[in-house]
Design a protein around this motif. Structure first.
Motif, PDB file in Angstrom:
ATOM      1  N   VAL A   7       0.848  -1.191   0.000  1.00  0.00           N
ATOM      2  CA  VAL A   7       0.000   0.000   0.000  1.00  0.00           C
ATOM      3  C   VAL A   7       0.880   1.236   0.000  1.00  0.00           C
ATOM      4  N   LYS A   8       0.581   2.154  -0.902  1.00  0.00           N
ATOM      5  CA  LYS A   8       1.278   3.442  -0.962  1.00  0.00           C
ATOM      6  C   LYS A   8       0.225   4.527  -0.872  1.00  0.00           C
ATOM      7  N   GLY A   9       0.374   5.410   0.071  1.00  0.00           N
ATOM      8  CA  GLY A   9      -0.595   6.484   0.234  1.00  0.00           C
ATOM      9  C   GLY A   9      -1.846   6.002   0.942  1.00  0.00           C
ATOM     10  N   SER A  26      -8.059   6.965  -6.735  1.00  0.00           N
ATOM     11  CA  SER A  26      -7.188   6.294  -7.709  1.00  0.00           C
ATOM     12  C   SER A  26      -6.243   5.290  -7.049  1.00  0.00           C
ATOM     13  N   ALA A  27      -5.800   5.548  -5.811  1.00  0.00           N
ATOM     14  CA  ALA A  27      -4.908   4.606  -5.124  1.00  0.00           C
ATOM     15  C   ALA A  27      -5.623   3.286  -4.854  1.00  0.00           C
ATOM     16  N   PHE A  28      -6.887   3.352  -4.476  1.00  0.00           N
ATOM     17  CA  PHE A  28      -7.678   2.147  -4.237  1.00  0.00           C
ATOM     18  C   PHE A  28      -7.896   1.394  -5.550  1.00  0.00           C
ATOM     19  N   ILE A  29      -8.228   2.121  -6.597  1.00  0.00           N
ATOM     20  CA  ILE A  29      -8.430   1.504  -7.909  1.00  0.00           C
ATOM     21  C   ILE A  29      -7.151   0.792  -8.350  1.00  0.00           C
ATOM     22  N   GLU A  30      -6.025   1.475  -8.193  1.00  0.00           N
ATOM     23  CA  GLU A  30      -4.751   0.913  -8.645  1.00  0.00           C
ATOM     24  C   GLU A  30      -4.385  -0.369  -7.906  1.00  0.00           C
ATOM     25  N   ILE A  31      -4.429  -0.354  -6.584  1.00  0.00           N
ATOM     26  CA  ILE A  31      -3.981  -1.541  -5.841  1.00  0.00           C
ATOM     27  C   ILE A  31      -4.968  -2.694  -5.977  1.00  0.00           C
ATOM     28  N   SER A  32      -6.263  -2.375  -6.108  1.00  0.00           N
ATOM     29  CA  SER A  32      -7.255  -3.449  -6.223  1.00  0.00           C
ATOM     30  C   SER A  32      -7.192  -4.137  -7.584  1.00  0.00           C
ATOM     31  N   GLY A  33      -6.728  -3.413  -8.604  1.00  0.00           N
ATOM     32  CA  GLY A  33      -6.659  -3.979  -9.948  1.00  0.00           C
ATOM     33  C   GLY A  33      -7.973  -3.898 -10.711  1.00  0.00           C
ATOM     34  N   PHE A  34      -9.015  -3.425 -10.043  1.00  0.00           N
ATOM     35  CA  PHE A  34     -10.293  -3.218 -10.713  1.00  0.00           C
ATOM     36  C   PHE A  34     -10.295  -1.823 -11.313  1.00  0.00           C
ATOM     37  N   SER A  37     -15.314   1.539 -12.954  1.00  0.00           N
ATOM     38  CA  SER A  37     -16.657   1.042 -13.290  1.00  0.00           C
ATOM     39  C   SER A  37     -16.913  -0.360 -12.711  1.00  0.00           C
ATOM     40  N   GLU A  38     -15.853  -1.131 -12.481  1.00  0.00           N
ATOM     41  CA  GLU A  38     -16.018  -2.449 -11.861  1.00  0.00           C
ATOM     42  C   GLU A  38     -16.243  -2.347 -10.361  1.00  0.00           C
ATOM     43  N   LEU A  39     -15.870  -1.219  -9.761  1.00  0.00           N
ATOM     44  CA  LEU A  39     -16.015  -1.025  -8.317  1.00  0.00           C
ATOM     45  C   LEU A  39     -17.299  -0.285  -7.941  1.00  0.00           C
ATOM     46  N   LEU A  40     -17.619   0.774  -8.662  1.00  0.00           N
ATOM     47  CA  LEU A  40     -18.782   1.586  -8.307  1.00  0.00           C
ATOM     48  C   LEU A  40     -20.066   0.765  -8.390  1.00  0.00           C
ATOM     49  N   GLY A  41     -20.855   0.860  -7.333  1.00  0.00           N
ATOM     50  CA  GLY A  41     -22.120   0.124  -7.271  1.00  0.00           C
ATOM     51  C   GLY A  41     -21.996  -1.305  -6.786  1.00  0.00           C
ATOM     52  N   LYS A  42     -20.765  -1.766  -6.602  1.00  0.00           N
ATOM     53  CA  LYS A  42     -20.540  -3.135  -6.129  1.00  0.00           C
ATOM     54  C   LYS A  42     -20.366  -3.140  -4.605  1.00  0.00           C
ATOM     55  N   PRO A  43     -20.672  -4.264  -3.960  1.00  0.00           N
ATOM     56  CA  PRO A  43     -20.413  -4.365  -2.520  1.00  0.00           C
ATOM     57  C   PRO A  43     -18.916  -4.250  -2.245  1.00  0.00           C
ATOM     58  N   HIS A  44     -18.568  -3.599  -1.149  1.00  0.00           N
ATOM     59  CA  HIS A  44     -17.143  -3.455  -0.805  1.00  0.00           C
ATOM     60  C   HIS A  44     -16.486  -4.819  -0.648  1.00  0.00           C
ATOM     61  N   SER A  45     -17.296  -5.829  -0.403  1.00  0.00           N
ATOM     62  CA  SER A  45     -16.764  -7.190  -0.258  1.00  0.00           C
ATOM     63  C   SER A  45     -16.147  -7.713  -1.553  1.00  0.00           C
ATOM     64  N   ILE A  46     -16.221  -6.951  -2.629  1.00  0.00           N
ATOM     65  CA  ILE A  46     -15.574  -7.344  -3.884  1.00  0.00           C
ATOM     66  C   ILE A  46     -14.071  -7.560  -3.665  1.00  0.00           C
ATOM     67  N   VAL A  47     -13.496  -6.897  -2.660  1.00  0.00           N
ATOM     68  CA  VAL A  47     -12.065  -7.053  -2.368  1.00  0.00           C
ATOM     69  C   VAL A  47     -11.824  -7.907  -1.107  1.00  0.00           C
ATOM     70  N   ARG A  48     -12.851  -8.576  -0.626  1.00  0.00           N
ATOM     71  CA  ARG A  48     -12.700  -9.389   0.583  1.00  0.00           C
ATOM     72  C   ARG A  48     -11.837 -10.613   0.280  1.00  0.00           C
ATOM     73  N   HIS A  49     -10.815 -10.781   1.088  1.00  0.00           N
ATOM     74  CA  HIS A  49      -9.941 -11.958   0.958  1.00  0.00           C
ATOM     75  C   HIS A  49     -10.539 -13.112   1.766  1.00  0.00           C
ATOM     76  N   PRO A  50     -10.476 -14.354   1.263  1.00  0.00           N
ATOM     77  CA  PRO A  50     -11.047 -15.485   1.999  1.00  0.00           C
ATOM     78  C   PRO A  50     -10.373 -15.756   3.346  1.00  0.00           C
TER      79      PRO A  50
END
Length: 163
Positions: A7-9, A26-34, A37-50
């Protein structure tokens, strides 16, 4: 599949009251790789690690829906399968009537001591969840801090600040 990302910033996101992303920097978009448009409107759990216990999110939701701020170590999963640890500060957003209208999260680079502690604690909680679900996981979480004789919020801030 990629490995650990650093994580940077500050990673910033906002959600509605149901946890659907309404803003991400943009930092969240960059590190998540999404992409955005793939993030907006989606549950935050889209980045939940198992590896993340469900009980930790139950604790978080229980507190933020009551208008409280929560700080927590979270292991997230990127779109490419890699992961990144964050120290997350999650706060409710209120309207002029004092009603919760969403949540705001700022995540930053975690201290290694915090990651080590969270990894060990989360393994214990996941084992408890296998035996008795989220209720048992929350009990393990609660007991852990009772045994330390320190409230969770004090302990997690100590881990992150080193003070």
């Amino acid at each position: 599949m990629s490995g650990e990302k650093l994580v940077k910033g500050f990673l910033v996101s906002k959600t509605d009251v149901k946890g659907k992303i309404t803003y991400c920097n943009s930092a969240f978009i960059e590190i998540s790789g999404f992409n955005e448009s793939e993030l907006l409107g989606k549950p935050h759990s889209i980045v939940r690690h198992p590896d993340m216990p469900r009980s930790i999110f139950a604790y978080l939701w229980e507190n933020i829906t009551q208008g409280k701020e929560v700080n927590v170590y979270v292991k997230n999963r990127a779109k490419d399968g890699g992961f990144y640890w964050v120290f997350a500060n999650v706060t409710p957003s209120f309207n002029v009537k004092g009603e919760i209208i969403g949540y705001y999260s700022v995540r930053r680079e975690p201290r290694q001591e915090g990651i080590k502690t969270a990894t060990e604690l989360y393994a214990l909680i996941r084992e408890s969840e296998k035996k008795g679900g989220v209720k048992e996981g929350l009990n393990t979480f609660k007991t852990y801090f009772e045994n330390l004789k320190m409230p969770y919020e004090d302990y997690v801030m100590h881990l992150q600040t080193g003070e």
